[in-house]
Design a protein around this motif. Structure first.
Motif, PDB file in Angstrom:
ATOM      1  N   ASN A  26      -8.441   6.395 -11.595  1.00  0.00           N
ATOM      2  CA  ASN A  26      -9.325   7.558 -11.670  1.00  0.00           C
ATOM      3  C   ASN A  26      -8.014   8.962 -11.355  1.00  0.00           C
ATOM      4  N   TYR A  27      -7.355   8.706 -11.068  1.00  0.00           N
ATOM      5  CA  TYR A  27      -6.422   9.582 -10.748  1.00  0.00           C
ATOM      6  C   TYR A  27      -5.580  10.178 -12.483  1.00  0.00           C
ATOM      7  N   GLN A  28      -6.031   9.724 -13.233  1.00  0.00           N
ATOM      8  CA  GLN A  28      -5.696  10.647 -14.751  1.00  0.00           C
ATOM      9  C   GLN A  28      -6.015  11.742 -14.699  1.00  0.00           C
ATOM     10  N   GLY A  61      -2.247   5.177 -17.035  1.00  0.00           N
ATOM     11  CA  GLY A  61      -2.135   5.323 -15.571  1.00  0.00           C
ATOM     12  C   GLY A  61      -0.471   4.986 -15.062  1.00  0.00           C
ATOM     13  N   VAL A  62      -0.035   4.305 -14.430  1.00  0.00           N
ATOM     14  CA  VAL A  62       1.465   4.119 -14.590  1.00  0.00           C
ATOM     15  C   VAL A  62       1.701   2.945 -14.567  1.00  0.00           C
ATOM     16  N   HIS A  63       2.989   2.403 -14.808  1.00  0.00           N
ATOM     17  CA  HIS A  63       3.132   1.156 -14.993  1.00  0.00           C
ATOM     18  C   HIS A  63       3.110  -0.034 -14.722  1.00  0.00           C
ATOM     19  N   GLY A  86       5.965   5.830 -14.662  1.00  0.00           N
ATOM     20  CA  GLY A  86       6.044   4.626 -12.717  1.00  0.00           C
ATOM     21  C   GLY A  86       5.547   4.975 -11.937  1.00  0.00           C
ATOM     22  N   CYS A  87       5.215   4.244 -11.052  1.00  0.00           N
ATOM     23  CA  CYS A  87       5.047   4.254  -8.840  1.00  0.00           C
ATOM     24  C   CYS A  87       6.555   4.445  -8.468  1.00  0.00           C
ATOM     25  N   PRO A  88       6.623   5.573  -7.793  1.00  0.00           N
ATOM     26  CA  PRO A  88       7.750   5.213  -6.478  1.00  0.00           C
ATOM     27  C   PRO A  88       8.135   4.343  -5.844  1.00  0.00           C
ATOM     28  N   MET A  89       6.589   4.282  -5.136  1.00  0.00           N
ATOM     29  CA  MET A  89       5.937   3.114  -4.174  1.00  0.00           C
ATOM     30  C   MET A  89       7.026   1.611  -4.618  1.00  0.00           C
ATOM     31  N   ALA A  90       6.939   1.639  -6.256  1.00  0.00           N
ATOM     32  CA  ALA A  90       6.960  -0.194  -6.609  1.00  0.00           C
ATOM     33  C   ALA A  90       8.364  -0.025  -6.688  1.00  0.00           C
ATOM     34  N   VAL A 138      -0.964  -4.427  -5.635  1.00  0.00           N
ATOM     35  CA  VAL A 138      -1.287  -4.389  -6.520  1.00  0.00           C
ATOM     36  C   VAL A 138       0.158  -3.599  -7.030  1.00  0.00           C
ATOM     37  N   ASN A 139       0.734  -2.890  -6.598  1.00  0.00           N
ATOM     38  CA  ASN A 139       1.949  -1.275  -7.028  1.00  0.00           C
ATOM     39  C   ASN A 139       3.106  -1.911  -6.359  1.00  0.00           C
ATOM     40  N   THR A 140       3.594  -3.179  -7.230  1.00  0.00           N
ATOM     41  CA  THR A 140       4.414  -3.035  -7.529  1.00  0.00           C
ATOM     42  C   THR A 140       4.941  -4.158  -8.936  1.00  0.00           C
ATOM     43  N   PHE A 195       6.223   3.358   0.892  1.00  0.00           N
ATOM     44  CA  PHE A 195       5.416   4.492   1.422  1.00  0.00           C
ATOM     45  C   PHE A 195       5.134   5.769  -0.234  1.00  0.00           C
ATOM     46  N   CYS A 196       3.845   5.960   0.068  1.00  0.00           N
ATOM     47  CA  CYS A 196       4.022   6.610  -1.899  1.00  0.00           C
ATOM     48  C   CYS A 196       3.711   7.865  -1.034  1.00  0.00           C
ATOM     49  N   HIS A 197       4.461   8.735  -2.013  1.00  0.00           N
ATOM     50  CA  HIS A 197       5.212  10.466  -1.164  1.00  0.00           C
ATOM     51  C   HIS A 197       3.514  10.920  -1.573  1.00  0.00           C
ATOM     52  N   VAL A 198       2.804  10.476  -2.329  1.00  0.00           N
ATOM     53  CA  VAL A 198       1.562  11.223  -2.693  1.00  0.00           C
ATOM     54  C   VAL A 198       0.969  11.956  -1.384  1.00  0.00           C
ATOM     55  N   HIS A 199       1.174   9.989  -0.425  1.00  0.00           N
ATOM     56  CA  HIS A 199      -0.228  10.226   0.515  1.00  0.00           C
ATOM     57  C   HIS A 199       0.180  10.610   2.269  1.00  0.00           C
ATOM     58  N   ASP A 200       1.707  10.287   1.938  1.00  0.00           N
ATOM     59  CA  ASP A 200       2.340   9.711   3.067  1.00  0.00           C
ATOM     60  C   ASP A 200       3.081  11.893   3.652  1.00  0.00           C
ATOM     61  N   PRO A 223      -5.941   4.617   2.545  1.00  0.00           N
ATOM     62  CA  PRO A 223      -5.329   3.731   2.952  1.00  0.00           C
ATOM     63  C   PRO A 223      -3.629   4.077   2.748  1.00  0.00           C
ATOM     64  N   GLU A 224      -2.964   4.272   2.155  1.00  0.00           N
ATOM     65  CA  GLU A 224      -2.223   4.919   1.517  1.00  0.00           C
ATOM     66  C   GLU A 224      -1.762   6.054   2.871  1.00  0.00           C
ATOM     67  N   CYS A 225      -2.297   6.573   3.479  1.00  0.00           N
ATOM     68  CA  CYS A 225      -2.205   7.702   4.226  1.00  0.00           C
ATOM     69  C   CYS A 225      -1.686   7.246   5.232  1.00  0.00           C
ATOM     70  N   ILE A 283      -0.998  15.532  -5.823  1.00  0.00           N
ATOM     71  CA  ILE A 283      -1.189  15.414  -6.840  1.00  0.00           C
ATOM     72  C   ILE A 283       0.002  14.439  -7.555  1.00  0.00           C
ATOM     73  N   CYS A 284      -0.064  13.401  -7.573  1.00  0.00           N
ATOM     74  CA  CYS A 284       1.242  12.440  -8.462  1.00  0.00           C
ATOM     75  C   CYS A 284       1.316  12.495  -9.768  1.00  0.00           C
ATOM     76  N   PRO A 285       2.934  13.471  -9.468  1.00  0.00           N
ATOM     77  CA  PRO A 285       3.094  13.638 -11.008  1.00  0.00           C
ATOM     78  C   PRO A 285       3.000  13.016 -12.288  1.00  0.00           C
ATOM     79  N   ASN A 286       3.331  11.675 -12.003  1.00  0.00           N
ATOM     80  CA  ASN A 286       3.445  10.636 -12.750  1.00  0.00           C
ATOM     81  C   ASN A 286       2.138   9.538 -13.247  1.00  0.00           C
ATOM     82  N   MET A 287       0.927   9.450 -12.758  1.00  0.00           N
ATOM     83  CA  MET A 287      -0.428  10.129 -13.036  1.00  0.00           C
ATOM     84  C   MET A 287      -1.183  11.513 -14.029  1.00  0.00           C
ATOM     85  N   LYS A 288      -0.070  12.213 -14.161  1.00  0.00           N
ATOM     86  CA  LYS A 288      -0.337  13.571 -14.800  1.00  0.00           C
ATOM     87  C   LYS A 288       0.776  13.295 -16.451  1.00  0.00           C
TER      88      LYS A 288
HETATM   89 FE1  SF4 Z   1       2.438   5.415  -6.858  1.00  0.00          FE
HETATM   90 FE2  SF4 Z   1       0.680   7.034  -5.105  1.00  0.00          FE
HETATM   91 FE3  SF4 Z   1       1.569   8.221  -7.388  1.00  0.00          FE
HETATM   92 FE4  SF4 Z   1      -0.685   6.045  -6.932  1.00  0.00          FE
HETATM   93  S1  SF4 Z   1      -0.597   7.878  -6.628  1.00  0.00           S
HETATM   94  S2  SF4 Z   1       0.725   5.809  -8.589  1.00  0.00           S
HETATM   95  S3  SF4 Z   1       0.608   4.923  -5.221  1.00  0.00           S
HETATM   96  S4  SF4 Z   1       3.241   7.482  -6.241  1.00  0.00           S
END
Ligand code: SF4
Ligand code: 13P
Length: 327
Positions: A26-28, A61-63, A86-90, A138-140, A195-200, A223-225, A283-288
């Motif tokens: 959904n973030y693409q 999506g991400v890795h 990638g997802c930095p949180m993972a 799943v973000n692992t 944590f997720c840098h986008v939500h946190d 819930p990542e907020c 904005i999640c740079p990895n998703m974009k």
């Molecule tokens: Fe990872 Fe956050 Fe991007 Fe989701 S929004 S993929 S948790 S960095």
């Protein structure tokens, strides 16, 4: 315009030729969501990846998402169009050798049940709480899933914890998701400090400011907020949960507390309703990273393929399957 049209046509043609399916989170980017066969949250995408009939899955999506698809469907070719997405949180938790964590954001006020500094590993935390099952978001990475008892997503974390025959569970790696779970279960939740840098980055003050601007809007938050944000929300849910909530609600205005890519579907599916981002920089740079061009390249070159070594994949699949069986 005609360039985009040609791109789309070429993607659709190659998709047929390769017997491929395009999955999109959904973030693409809007145009990537529009070309996908299926757009969804992590849980829906995992379910689709495990059941869909195709030879090739192009995972926009991400890795970790593509990796989960590869674990669930080891005989399919799973492609991640942008290998660096990638997802930095993972990356914030490791099985056995410590990983350095990214800088934390200032102003973090709430405290988890237990927080483990990042010089610890998953095996350390397991050794400190023998018998406590590990619930892996799943973000692992695949090896972390393989070392865990069951997976969860933002859509089912409480249900997963409640399903376990233990009074104490280890919940990794998102501290905010753990806070949220702890608020909604009687069981004791041992949290990891990821944590997720986008939500946190969102604070209570951000919520108060946007509510002043849109006093009649309902706030939906992921819930990542932080808990201080979630406590002010009208509804806390996954990305697809927000789509369902907005569709079913009689309200006409919503504040969207997640990555702004979700606005595309929200607006398209609810033409008479208004949606405002909780913060414009969610904005999640990895998703974009994924574009129509990279989707086309993936289909043309059958790259970049995501694979998981069998010895890790088999155990990781058990953790993912246990979660999927709960549905
Ligand atoms: Fe990872 Fe956050 Fe991007 Fe989701 S929004 S993929 S948790 S960095
Ligand atoms: P959802 O499972 O709610 O789509 O969330 C995935 C994610 O990465 C959130 O940042």
């Amino acid at each position: 315009m005609s360039g985009t049209l040609n791109l789309r046509e070429e993607i659709l043609r190659l998709k047929e030729e390769r017997h491929a399916i395009i999955l999109s989170h959904n973030y693409q980017r809007d145009e990537v969501q529009d070309i996908a066969d299926f757009v969804g949250d992590s849980l829906e995408l995992s379910r689709t990846a495990s059941t869909i009939d195709c030879k090739v899955i192009v995972f926009c999506g991400v890795h970790f998402m593509a990796e989960s698809a590869a674990i669930l469907s080891p005989h399919k070719v799973v492609l991640l169009p942008e290998p660096d997405a990638g997802c930095p949180m993972a990356e914030m938790i490791r099985v056995s050798s410590p990983r350095r964590v990214l800088k934390t954001f200032p102003g973090y006020t709430t405290q988890p049940t237990f927080v483990f500094p990042h010089e610890f590993t998953l095996r350390d935390i397991k050794a400190q709480h023998p018998g406590a099952p590990v619930v892996a978001y799943v973000n692992t990475t695949a090896d972390v899933k393989a070392e865990s008892d069951i997976c969860c997503t933002s859509a089912n974390v409480v249900k997963v914890i409640e399903s376990l025959p233990a009074e104490k569970v280890i919940c990794i790696p998102d501290r905010n998701l753990s806070f949220w779970a702890q608020k909604n279960t009687e069981k004791q939740v041992i949290a990891w400090d990821g944590f997720c840098h986008v939500h946190d980055r969102v604070t209570r003050e951000d919520v108060l400011a946007v509510r002043r601007k849109h006093p009649h809007a309902l706030l939906m938050a992921h819930p990542e907020c932080r808990l201080e944000v979630l406590q002010l929300a009208d509804h806390v849910t996954s990305t697809s949960g927000m789509l369902r909530y907005a569709r079913a609600s009689g309200a006409g205005e919503f504040i969207v507390g997640t990555e702004i890519g979700l606005m595309h579907r929200l607006k398209e599916e609810n033409p008479g309703k208004d949606f405002y981002p909780l913060r414009k920089d969610m904005i999640c740079p990895n998703m974009k990273k994924t574009t129509l061009r990279s989707v086309l390249r993936a289909l043309r070159e059958l790259g970049h393929r995501v694979t998981v070594p069998e010895e890790i994949g088999v155990s990781a699949k058990m953790a993912l399957d246990k979660m999927l069986e709960l549905a």
